[in-house]
Motif scaffolding. Structure first.
Motif, PDB file in Angstrom:
ATOM      1  N   ILE A  55      -4.971  -0.611  13.250  1.00 24.28           N
ATOM      2  CA  ILE A  55      -4.664  -0.986  11.869  1.00 24.28           C
ATOM      3  C   ILE A  55      -5.780  -0.535  10.933  1.00 24.28           C
ATOM      4  CG2 ILE A  55      -4.403  -2.938  10.279  1.00 24.28           C
ATOM      5  CD1 ILE A  55      -2.963  -4.410  12.639  1.00 24.28           C
ATOM      6  N   GLU A  56      -7.013  -0.801  11.305  1.00 24.48           N
ATOM      7  CA  GLU A  56      -8.135  -0.434  10.426  1.00 24.48           C
ATOM      8  C   GLU A  56      -8.229   1.073  10.238  1.00 24.48           C
ATOM      9  OE1 GLU A  56     -10.918  -0.503   7.670  1.00 24.48           O
ATOM     10  OE2 GLU A  56      -9.869  -2.280   8.376  1.00 24.48           O
ATOM     11  N   ILE A  57      -8.016   1.820  11.285  1.00 23.85           N
ATOM     12  CA  ILE A  57      -8.043   3.284  11.171  1.00 23.85           C
ATOM     13  C   ILE A  57      -6.959   3.745  10.200  1.00 23.85           C
ATOM     14  CG2 ILE A  57      -7.609   5.449  12.413  1.00 23.85           C
ATOM     15  CD1 ILE A  57      -8.993   4.053  14.860  1.00 23.85           C
ATOM     16  N   THR A  58      -5.771   3.187  10.328  1.00 25.17           N
ATOM     17  CA  THR A  58      -4.675   3.622   9.453  1.00 25.17           C
ATOM     18  C   THR A  58      -4.782   3.064   8.043  1.00 25.17           C
ATOM     19  OG1 THR A  58      -3.222   1.911  10.372  1.00 25.17           O
ATOM     20  CG2 THR A  58      -3.065   4.126  11.314  1.00 25.17           C
ATOM     21  N   ILE A  59      -5.549   2.014   7.841  1.00 21.93           N
ATOM     22  CA  ILE A  59      -5.811   1.539   6.479  1.00 21.93           C
ATOM     23  C   ILE A  59      -6.537   2.635   5.692  1.00 21.93           C
ATOM     24  CG2 ILE A  59      -7.295  -0.015   5.120  1.00 21.93           C
ATOM     25  CD1 ILE A  59      -6.534  -2.260   7.073  1.00 21.93           C
ATOM     26  N   VAL A  60      -7.550   3.200   6.303  1.00 25.52           N
ATOM     27  CA  VAL A  60      -8.316   4.261   5.632  1.00 25.52           C
ATOM     28  C   VAL A  60      -7.435   5.487   5.408  1.00 25.52           C
ATOM     29  CG1 VAL A  60     -10.303   5.810   5.828  1.00 25.52           C
ATOM     30  CG2 VAL A  60     -10.513   3.404   6.529  1.00 25.52           C
ATOM     31  N   LEU A  61      -6.689   5.871   6.415  1.00 28.73           N
ATOM     32  CA  LEU A  61      -5.803   7.029   6.297  1.00 28.73           C
ATOM     33  C   LEU A  61      -4.738   6.806   5.221  1.00 28.73           C
ATOM     34  CD1 LEU A  61      -5.210   9.809   7.486  1.00 28.73           C
ATOM     35  CD2 LEU A  61      -3.756   8.680   9.177  1.00 28.73           C
ATOM     36  N   SER A  62      -4.159   5.628   5.184  1.00 31.67           N
ATOM     37  CA  SER A  62      -3.155   5.302   4.166  1.00 31.67           C
ATOM     38  C   SER A  62      -3.735   5.390   2.761  1.00 31.67           C
ATOM     39  CB  SER A  62      -2.599   3.890   4.384  1.00 31.67           C
ATOM     40  OG  SER A  62      -1.860   3.832   5.565  1.00 31.67           O
ATOM     41  N   TYR A  63      -4.952   4.908   2.610  1.00 29.98           N
ATOM     42  CA  TYR A  63      -5.582   4.957   1.296  1.00 29.98           C
ATOM     43  C   TYR A  63      -5.733   6.405   0.831  1.00 29.98           C
ATOM     44  CZ  TYR A  63      -8.905   4.744  -2.486  1.00 29.98           C
ATOM     45  OH  TYR A  63      -9.515   4.918  -3.712  1.00 29.98           O
ATOM     46  N   VAL A  64      -6.193   7.266   1.702  1.00 29.61           N
ATOM     47  CA  VAL A  64      -6.394   8.674   1.332  1.00 29.61           C
ATOM     48  C   VAL A  64      -5.081   9.278   0.840  1.00 29.61           C
ATOM     49  CG1 VAL A  64      -6.960  10.961   2.239  1.00 29.61           C
ATOM     50  CG2 VAL A  64      -8.379   8.995   2.850  1.00 29.61           C
ATOM     51  N   PHE A  65      -3.995   9.091   1.608  1.00 23.43           N
ATOM     52  CA  PHE A  65      -2.710   9.671   1.231  1.00 23.43           C
ATOM     53  C   PHE A  65      -2.087   8.991   0.013  1.00 23.43           C
ATOM     54  CE2 PHE A  65      -2.476  10.940   5.869  1.00 23.43           C
ATOM     55  CZ  PHE A  65      -2.792  12.260   5.614  1.00 23.43           C
ATOM     56  N   ASN A  66      -2.155   7.674  -0.039  1.00 22.79           N
ATOM     57  CA  ASN A  66      -1.569   6.970  -1.184  1.00 22.79           C
ATOM     58  C   ASN A  66      -2.313   7.285  -2.474  1.00 22.79           C
ATOM     59  OD1 ASN A  66       0.750   5.522  -0.271  1.00 22.79           O
ATOM     60  ND2 ASN A  66      -0.601   4.123   0.813  1.00 22.79           N
ATOM     61  N   ASN A  67      -3.614   7.394  -2.403  1.00 25.46           N
ATOM     62  CA  ASN A  67      -4.384   7.704  -3.598  1.00 25.46           C
ATOM     63  C   ASN A  67      -4.069   9.108  -4.099  1.00 25.46           C
ATOM     64  OD1 ASN A  67      -6.554   6.803  -5.492  1.00 25.46           O
ATOM     65  ND2 ASN A  67      -7.525   8.661  -4.733  1.00 25.46           N
ATOM     66  N   ALA A  68      -3.914  10.040  -3.183  1.00 23.24           N
ATOM     67  CA  ALA A  68      -3.668  11.432  -3.577  1.00 23.24           C
ATOM     68  C   ALA A  68      -2.225  11.686  -4.001  1.00 23.24           C
ATOM     69  CB  ALA A  68      -4.028  12.363  -2.418  1.00 23.24           C
ATOM     70  N   TRP A  69      -1.257  10.960  -3.433  1.00 27.56           N
ATOM     71  CA  TRP A  69       0.140  11.308  -3.655  1.00 27.56           C
ATOM     72  C   TRP A  69       0.961  10.177  -4.268  1.00 27.56           C
ATOM     73  CZ3 TRP A  69       4.675  10.940   0.007  1.00 27.56           C
ATOM     74  CH2 TRP A  69       5.746  11.707  -0.443  1.00 27.56           C
ATOM     75  N   THR A  70       0.997   9.017  -3.625  1.00 25.79           N
ATOM     76  CA  THR A  70       1.847   7.921  -4.082  1.00 25.79           C
ATOM     77  C   THR A  70       1.467   7.447  -5.480  1.00 25.79           C
ATOM     78  OG1 THR A  70       2.046   7.202  -1.795  1.00 25.79           O
ATOM     79  CG2 THR A  70       2.721   5.633  -3.486  1.00 25.79           C
ATOM     80  N   PHE A  71       0.190   7.233  -5.689  1.00 26.34           N
ATOM     81  CA  PHE A  71      -0.293   6.706  -6.963  1.00 26.34           C
ATOM     82  C   PHE A  71      -1.084   7.769  -7.721  1.00 26.34           C
ATOM     83  CE2 PHE A  71       0.166   3.105  -4.036  1.00 26.34           C
ATOM     84  CZ  PHE A  71       1.047   2.314  -4.763  1.00 26.34           C
ATOM     85  N   GLU A  72      -0.627   9.014  -7.662  1.00 26.11           N
ATOM     86  CA  GLU A  72      -1.370  10.112  -8.274  1.00 26.11           C
ATOM     87  C   GLU A  72      -1.571   9.916  -9.775  1.00 26.11           C
ATOM     88  OE1 GLU A  72       0.491  13.942  -7.957  1.00 26.11           O
ATOM     89  OE2 GLU A  72       2.473  13.081  -8.263  1.00 26.11           O
ATOM     90  N   ALA A  73      -0.637   9.258 -10.440  1.00 26.50           N
ATOM     91  CA  ALA A  73      -0.773   9.044 -11.886  1.00 26.50           C
ATOM     92  C   ALA A  73      -1.919   8.090 -12.211  1.00 26.50           C
ATOM     93  CB  ALA A  73       0.536   8.509 -12.464  1.00 26.50           C
ATOM     94  N   SER A  74      -2.238   7.212 -11.297  1.00 24.10           N
ATOM     95  CA  SER A  74      -3.317   6.247 -11.536  1.00 24.10           C
ATOM     96  C   SER A  74      -4.366   6.313 -10.436  1.00 24.10           C
ATOM     97  CB  SER A  74      -2.744   4.835 -11.627  1.00 24.10           C
ATOM     98  OG  SER A  74      -2.059   4.491 -10.446  1.00 24.10           O
ATOM     99  N   GLN A  75      -4.482   7.480  -9.795  1.00 25.39           N
ATOM    100  CA  GLN A  75      -5.382   7.600  -8.650  1.00 25.39           C
ATOM    101  C   GLN A  75      -6.831   7.342  -9.025  1.00 25.39           C
ATOM    102  OE1 GLN A  75      -6.244  12.358  -8.282  1.00 25.39           O
ATOM    103  NE2 GLN A  75      -4.654  11.531  -7.027  1.00 25.39           N
ATOM    104  N   ASN A  76      -7.553   6.909  -8.027  1.00 22.75           N
ATOM    105  CA  ASN A  76      -8.981   6.651  -8.173  1.00 22.75           C
ATOM    106  C   ASN A  76      -9.721   7.968  -7.974  1.00 22.75           C
ATOM    107  OD1 ASN A  76      -8.687   3.766  -8.446  1.00 22.75           O
ATOM    108  ND2 ASN A  76      -8.196   3.732  -6.290  1.00 22.75           N
ATOM    109  N   THR A  77     -10.394   8.417  -9.023  1.00 19.01           N
ATOM    110  CA  THR A  77     -11.150   9.663  -8.944  1.00 19.01           C
ATOM    111  C   THR A  77     -12.625   9.351  -9.139  1.00 19.01           C
ATOM    112  OG1 THR A  77     -10.817  10.055 -11.302  1.00 19.01           O
ATOM    113  CG2 THR A  77      -9.229  11.053  -9.797  1.00 19.01           C
ATOM    114  N   GLY A  78     -13.470  10.260  -8.757  1.00 18.81           N
ATOM    115  CA  GLY A  78     -14.913  10.018  -8.828  1.00 18.81           C
ATOM    116  C   GLY A  78     -15.334   9.180  -7.641  1.00 18.81           C
ATOM    117  N   THR A  79     -16.549   9.349  -7.240  1.00 20.80           N
ATOM    118  CA  THR A  79     -17.039   8.685  -6.033  1.00 20.80           C
ATOM    119  C   THR A  79     -16.973   7.167  -6.118  1.00 20.80           C
ATOM    120  OG1 THR A  79     -18.528  10.557  -5.661  1.00 20.80           O
ATOM    121  CG2 THR A  79     -19.002   8.526  -4.457  1.00 20.80           C
TER     122      THR A  79
END
Length: 140
Positions: A55-79
């Motif tokens: 679960i923890e491994i896929t939490i990180v993976l999900s965040y990467v994909f959701n941030n880049a694609w699912t929520f691209e209009a409001s994605q978190n950018t910058g470090t």
């Protein structure tokens, strides 16, 4: 509630976002299932411990994909924003871990269902909860 969620998959203000969330979730659920199998059957780890790690491994993976694609209009950018978003999604999804593990445990121990089938059901149940919180807080 379930009818409203299903209706939102087809039309509504969040239809595209919810469909993308489901696609990312299905993809990472497949990875989680594979990891769980590896941890339990190949490495001999207890299914609840293996599920927690997967679960923890896929939490990180999900965040990467959701941030880049699912929520691209409001994605978190910058470090800083990216790391804050990762922390937020870990908090959201971390609170879903007891739900997922509880459902998994109940299905395996009380209903006698195979752990991989139980995990698939538990992923679905906790997924509704995760979408509601992630869409409002992590990317809201």
């Amino acid at each position: 509630m379930v009818r409203a969620i299903l209706r939102n998959l087809v039309s509504g203000p969040i239809a595209v976002q919810m469909r993308r969330f489901v696609v990312v979730g299905a993809f990472t659920a497949g990875i989680q299932m594979g990891l769980l199998w590896l941890f339990v059957d190949a490495a001999g780890i207890n299914y609840l411990v293996g599920a927690t790690i997967a679960i923890e491994i896929t939490i990180v993976l999900s965040y990467v994909f959701n941030n880049a694609w699912t929520f691209e209009a409001s994605q978190n950018t910058g470090t800083v924003d990216y790391l804050v978003g990762l922390l937020k999604t870990n908090l959201v999804r971390g609170t879903a871990i007891p739900i997922q593990l509880g459902v998994l445990y109940a299905l395996v121990e009380w209903a006698g269902i195979m752990y991989l089938v139980g995990n698939a059901v538990a992923i679905f149940v906790s997924g509704l909860y995760r979408f509601a919180l992630d869409s409002q807080w992590t990317w809201g």
